[in-house]
Design a protein around this motif. Structure first.
Motif, short mmCIF file in Angstrom:
data_model
loop_
_atom_site.label_atom_id
_atom_site.label_comp_id
_atom_site.label_asym_id
_atom_site.label_seq_id
_atom_site.Cartn_x
_atom_site.Cartn_y
_atom_site.Cartn_z
N CYS A 42 15.79 19.49 -18.68
CA CYS A 42 17.06 19.60 -19.46
C CYS A 42 16.79 21.30 -19.21
CB CYS A 42 16.69 19.37 -20.39
SG CYS A 42 17.31 17.38 -21.13
N ILE A 43 15.89 21.30 -18.90
CA ILE A 43 15.49 22.98 -19.04
C ILE A 43 16.09 23.41 -17.55
CG2 ILE A 43 13.81 24.41 -18.68
CD1 ILE A 43 12.72 23.78 -21.32
N GLU A 44 15.18 22.64 -16.79
CA GLU A 44 15.46 23.14 -15.54
C GLU A 44 16.91 23.50 -14.58
OE1 GLU A 44 12.35 20.18 -13.17
OE2 GLU A 44 10.98 21.65 -13.44
N GLU A 45 17.50 21.87 -15.22
CA GLU A 45 18.80 21.89 -14.94
C GLU A 45 19.83 23.16 -15.56
OE1 GLU A 45 20.59 19.58 -13.13
OE2 GLU A 45 19.18 18.19 -12.74
N GLU A 46 19.71 23.46 -16.56
CA GLU A 46 20.80 24.79 -16.88
C GLU A 46 19.88 25.60 -16.08
OE1 GLU A 46 21.26 24.26 -21.85
OE2 GLU A 46 19.60 24.99 -21.10
N LYS A 47 18.82 25.52 -16.17
CA LYS A 47 18.42 26.80 -15.03
C LYS A 47 19.10 27.01 -14.30
CE LYS A 47 13.74 27.25 -13.47
NZ LYS A 47 12.81 27.50 -13.61
N LYS A 63 10.50 5.16 -6.24
CA LYS A 63 10.81 6.26 -6.11
C LYS A 63 12.80 6.14 -5.33
CE LYS A 63 8.73 5.04 -1.45
NZ LYS A 63 7.58 4.07 -1.65
N TYR A 64 12.81 4.81 -5.61
CA TYR A 64 13.96 4.75 -5.29
C TYR A 64 15.08 4.30 -6.63
CZ TYR A 64 11.61 3.14 -1.28
OH TYR A 64 11.17 3.39 0.21
N ILE A 65 13.95 4.34 -7.33
CA ILE A 65 15.06 4.77 -8.91
C ILE A 65 15.07 5.85 -9.67
CG2 ILE A 65 15.24 3.37 -11.56
CD1 ILE A 65 13.92 1.47 -10.10
N ASN A 66 16.37 5.93 -9.94
CA ASN A 66 16.42 7.29 -9.94
C ASN A 66 17.05 7.53 -12.01
OD1 ASN A 66 16.60 9.07 -7.80
ND2 ASN A 66 19.10 8.25 -7.02
N ARG A 67 16.67 8.39 -12.35
CA ARG A 67 16.83 8.74 -14.13
C ARG A 67 18.46 9.30 -13.95
NH1 ARG A 67 13.00 8.52 -17.56
NH2 ARG A 67 13.99 10.83 -18.43
N TRP A 68 18.82 9.36 -15.15
CA TRP A 68 20.20 10.19 -15.90
C TRP A 68 21.31 10.13 -15.08
CZ3 TRP A 68 18.51 13.51 -19.55
CH2 TRP A 68 16.97 13.80 -19.94
N ALA A 69 21.12 8.71 -14.72
CA ALA A 69 22.48 8.17 -14.01
C ALA A 69 24.02 8.47 -14.06
CB ALA A 69 22.27 6.16 -13.40
N ASN A 82 23.60 24.11 -14.28
CA ASN A 82 24.13 22.85 -14.33
C ASN A 82 24.40 22.69 -16.24
OD1 ASN A 82 25.85 20.50 -14.83
ND2 ASN A 82 23.14 19.37 -13.81
N LYS A 83 25.43 23.02 -16.47
CA LYS A 83 25.27 22.99 -18.18
C LYS A 83 25.93 21.27 -18.61
CE LYS A 83 28.28 27.16 -18.61
NZ LYS A 83 29.24 28.13 -19.06
N GLU A 84 25.53 20.36 -17.20
CA GLU A 84 25.63 19.04 -17.92
C GLU A 84 25.25 18.53 -18.98
OE1 GLU A 84 27.73 14.74 -16.86
OE2 GLU A 84 28.22 17.12 -16.41
N PHE A 85 23.78 19.70 -18.91
CA PHE A 85 22.55 18.76 -19.41
C PHE A 85 22.20 19.28 -21.21
CE2 PHE A 85 21.55 16.79 -15.87
CZ PHE A 85 20.81 15.91 -16.15
N MET A 104 24.70 11.32 -15.43
CA MET A 104 25.04 12.88 -15.74
C MET A 104 24.82 13.51 -14.58
SD MET A 104 24.39 13.47 -18.85
CE MET A 104 23.29 14.99 -19.15
N ARG A 105 25.77 14.33 -14.10
CA ARG A 105 25.76 15.28 -13.08
C ARG A 105 24.44 15.57 -12.51
NH1 ARG A 105 27.43 20.19 -11.58
NH2 ARG A 105 28.38 20.54 -13.22
N ASN A 106 23.79 15.44 -12.19
CA ASN A 106 22.31 16.41 -11.69
C ASN A 106 22.09 17.30 -10.34
OD1 ASN A 106 19.91 14.31 -12.59
ND2 ASN A 106 22.04 13.63 -12.77
N SER A 107 22.53 18.14 -10.23
CA SER A 107 21.92 18.78 -9.32
C SER A 107 20.62 18.74 -8.58
CB SER A 107 22.13 20.56 -9.91
OG SER A 107 19.81 21.08 -10.48
N TYR A 108 19.34 17.94 -9.19
CA TYR A 108 19.04 17.44 -7.42
C TYR A 108 18.29 16.17 -8.54
CZ TYR A 108 15.26 18.66 -11.06
OH TYR A 108 14.25 18.59 -12.28
N PRO A 109 18.06 15.26 -7.84
CA PRO A 109 17.74 13.36 -8.56
C PRO A 109 16.68 13.72 -9.05
CG PRO A 109 18.06 13.54 -6.15
CD PRO A 109 18.22 14.95 -6.21
#
Length: 200
Positions: A151-156, A20-26, A159-162, A28-33
């Motif tokens: 990616c879908i959730e970030e776009e929703k 739980k301490y290791i985040n993905r998409w390091a 966040n265009k980063e994804f 990328m700018r995430n709207s949520y980790p």
């Protein structure tokens, strides 16, 4: 009667709790980790249903419960290796082979943290066994579907980063040419684009 075993102070599950301490998409700018613990649960659930789709629609005999287990554990080696960004991990053939070696060693290290009487049970979760090639292919597809959902959730979330990542992941899913994946994309993916009220 319970067999006698020596006492253990196994660190296996304490190590896994650190997922739980290791985040993905390091990169990328995430709207949520998103950490690898929650990602792994999602992969396990998707792998399970891909196996069920395989059995129900294509008359296969895939062990759906094992697919779920493999999905749950598929990224736990990243406790040791960290989450390697995709562009680096797949930079060239040498990088892919080197990282695969490191992952395999990390898996062995984790298994050795288990008591002796459990180690054999986990080898088949961490390493493909004979005749399980298609099962593991479905788990890999589940991993990519989970990435596509992210990616879908970030776009929703605006966040265009994804956007480019979404196209790239979808292309990889298409290249896999797996009928079970096509069924999942057809039957389940559109719902991820809806709001909570729309889902109800």
């Amino acid at each position: 009667m319970e067999k006698e075993y020596r006492d253990y102070d196994s660190s296996f599950f304490a190590m896994l709790s650190r997922m739980k301490y290791i985040n993905r998409w390091a990169l990328m700018r995430n709207s949520y980790p998103e950490n690898i613990s929650e990602h792994s649960l999602e992969v396990g659930m998707i792998a399970h249903v891909l196996a069920l789709i395989s059995n129900k629609k294509f008359n296969n005999r895939i062990n759906a419960e094992k697919a779920a287990l493999i999905g749950m554990y598929h990224d736990c080696t990243e406790i040791i290796t960290g989450d390697m960004p995709t562009p680096i991990k797949y930079y060239n053939k040498e990088t892919v082979e080197a990282y695969k070696f490191v992952e395999e060693q990390a898996a062995k290290d984790l298994i050795e943290m288990l008591p002796d009487y459990l180690q054999e049970e986990y080898i088949g979760i961490f390493f493909p066994q004979e005749g399980e090639e298609y099962l593991w292919k479905l788990v890999k597809a589940a991993d990519r579907i989970s990435a596509y959902v992210k990616c879908i959730e970030e776009e929703k979330a605006g966040n265009k980063e994804f956007s480019s990542a979404k196209s790239a992941v979808y292309a990889k899913l298409t290249e896999m040419d797996i009928p079970e994946v096509r069924v999942f994309l057809r039957d389940f993916v559109e719902a991820y684009k809806k709001t909570l009220d729309e889902l109800r």
